[in-house]
Design a protein around this motif. Structure first.
Motif, PDB file in Angstrom:
ATOM      1  N   ASP A 196      30.168  52.747  53.400  1.00 42.47           N
ATOM      2  CA  ASP A 196      31.436  52.022  53.474  1.00 42.47           C
ATOM      3  C   ASP A 196      31.113  50.529  53.521  1.00 42.47           C
ATOM      4  O   ASP A 196      31.181  49.908  54.569  1.00 42.47           O
ATOM      5  N   HIS A 197      30.711  49.989  52.384  1.00 39.28           N
ATOM      6  CA  HIS A 197      30.308  48.591  52.313  1.00 39.28           C
ATOM      7  C   HIS A 197      31.539  47.693  52.170  1.00 39.28           C
ATOM      8  O   HIS A 197      31.940  47.338  51.076  1.00 39.28           O
ATOM      9  N   ARG A 198      32.109  47.371  53.341  1.00 40.46           N
ATOM     10  CA  ARG A 198      33.291  46.512  53.359  1.00 40.46           C
ATOM     11  C   ARG A 198      33.388  45.800  54.712  1.00 40.46           C
ATOM     12  O   ARG A 198      32.796  46.235  55.697  1.00 40.46           O
ATOM     13  N   LEU A 199      34.144  44.723  54.706  1.00 39.55           N
ATOM     14  CA  LEU A 199      34.424  44.006  55.951  1.00 39.55           C
ATOM     15  C   LEU A 199      35.640  44.631  56.623  1.00 39.55           C
ATOM     16  O   LEU A 199      36.669  44.844  55.982  1.00 39.55           O
ATOM     17  N   ALA A 200      35.513  44.915  57.899  1.00 37.98           N
ATOM     18  CA  ALA A 200      36.635  45.438  58.675  1.00 37.98           C
ATOM     19  C   ALA A 200      37.247  44.344  59.546  1.00 37.98           C
ATOM     20  O   ALA A 200      38.396  44.452  59.967  1.00 37.98           O
ATOM     21  N   SER A 201      36.472  43.290  59.815  1.00 41.31           N
ATOM     22  CA  SER A 201      36.999  42.173  60.597  1.00 41.31           C
ATOM     23  C   SER A 201      36.332  40.878  60.152  1.00 41.31           C
ATOM     24  O   SER A 201      35.165  40.879  59.751  1.00 41.31           O
ATOM     25  N   VAL A 202      37.098  39.807  60.207  1.00 39.90           N
ATOM     26  CA  VAL A 202      36.607  38.477  59.839  1.00 39.90           C
ATOM     27  C   VAL A 202      37.131  37.498  60.873  1.00 39.90           C
ATOM     28  O   VAL A 202      38.319  37.510  61.212  1.00 39.90           O
ATOM     29  N   GLU A 203      36.228  36.674  61.360  1.00 37.53           N
ATOM     30  CA  GLU A 203      36.589  35.690  62.374  1.00 37.53           C
ATOM     31  C   GLU A 203      36.008  34.337  61.981  1.00 37.53           C
ATOM     32  O   GLU A 203      34.876  34.250  61.495  1.00 37.53           O
ATOM     33  N   LEU A 204      36.803  33.291  62.171  1.00 41.65           N
ATOM     34  CA  LEU A 204      36.317  31.924  61.995  1.00 41.65           C
ATOM     35  C   LEU A 204      35.997  31.370  63.368  1.00 41.65           C
ATOM     36  O   LEU A 204      36.797  31.511  64.297  1.00 41.65           O
TER      37      LEU A 204
END
Length: 154
Positions: A3-11
């Protein structure tokens, strides 16, 4: 199945400059769109999903990537991206100004230039990540938007 994906992104809030309502909206939309659909495959990982924290540290763009059995940090020099970042941010300012009172034709012309620079920045970012993280074009575009959010000065 991986499952090569981003589940969360934070700056990183400590390196994130203040923003206008339009810029803050772009940040939120880019993060939402990125999480909804992305292709993000860190080298050496068996599978995700992954969490990503982006920050700027010492003139470097830092990708802090975490996963179930994965953790790696990449610090990329901003120097190769600076020219396209500056040009893109200048044309974005022109675009926001055009929205406030220019003709539809003028707005479309500025937007076309803006999209072209955005694609150029996305491709440069994708190339900088080569050998570290494999991403598709749309993921690169959304990540470039977030890099711009970090790079933009007040």
């Amino acid at each position: 199945m991986s499952d090569h994906r981003l589940a969360s992104v934070e700056l990183d809030e400590t390196t994130l400059p203040s923003a206008t309502a339009e810029i803050e909206h772009e940040r939120r939309v880019a993060i939402f769109d990125l999480i909804e659909k992305n292709s993000f495959e860190p080298e050496g990982s068996d599978g995700g999903p992954y969490g990503l924290k982006l920050s700027l540290q010492d003139n470097r763009l830092v990708f802090d990537i975490t996963g179930v059995d994965y953790g790696r940090t990449y610090a990329l020099s901003l120097t190769p991206l600076k020219s396209v970042l500056k040009d893109y941010l200048l044309i974005c300012d022109s675009y926001y100004e055009a929205l406030r009172g220019s003709s539809v034709t003028q707005i479309e012309a500025v937007d076309m230039g803006r999209r072209g620079l955005h694609n150029e920045g996305a491709e440069q970012l994708k190339a900088r990540l080569e050998g570290k993280v494999a991403i598709d074009h749309e993921t690169a575009r959304r990540l470039f938007t977030l890099v711009c959010a970090l790079y933009r000065r007040g």
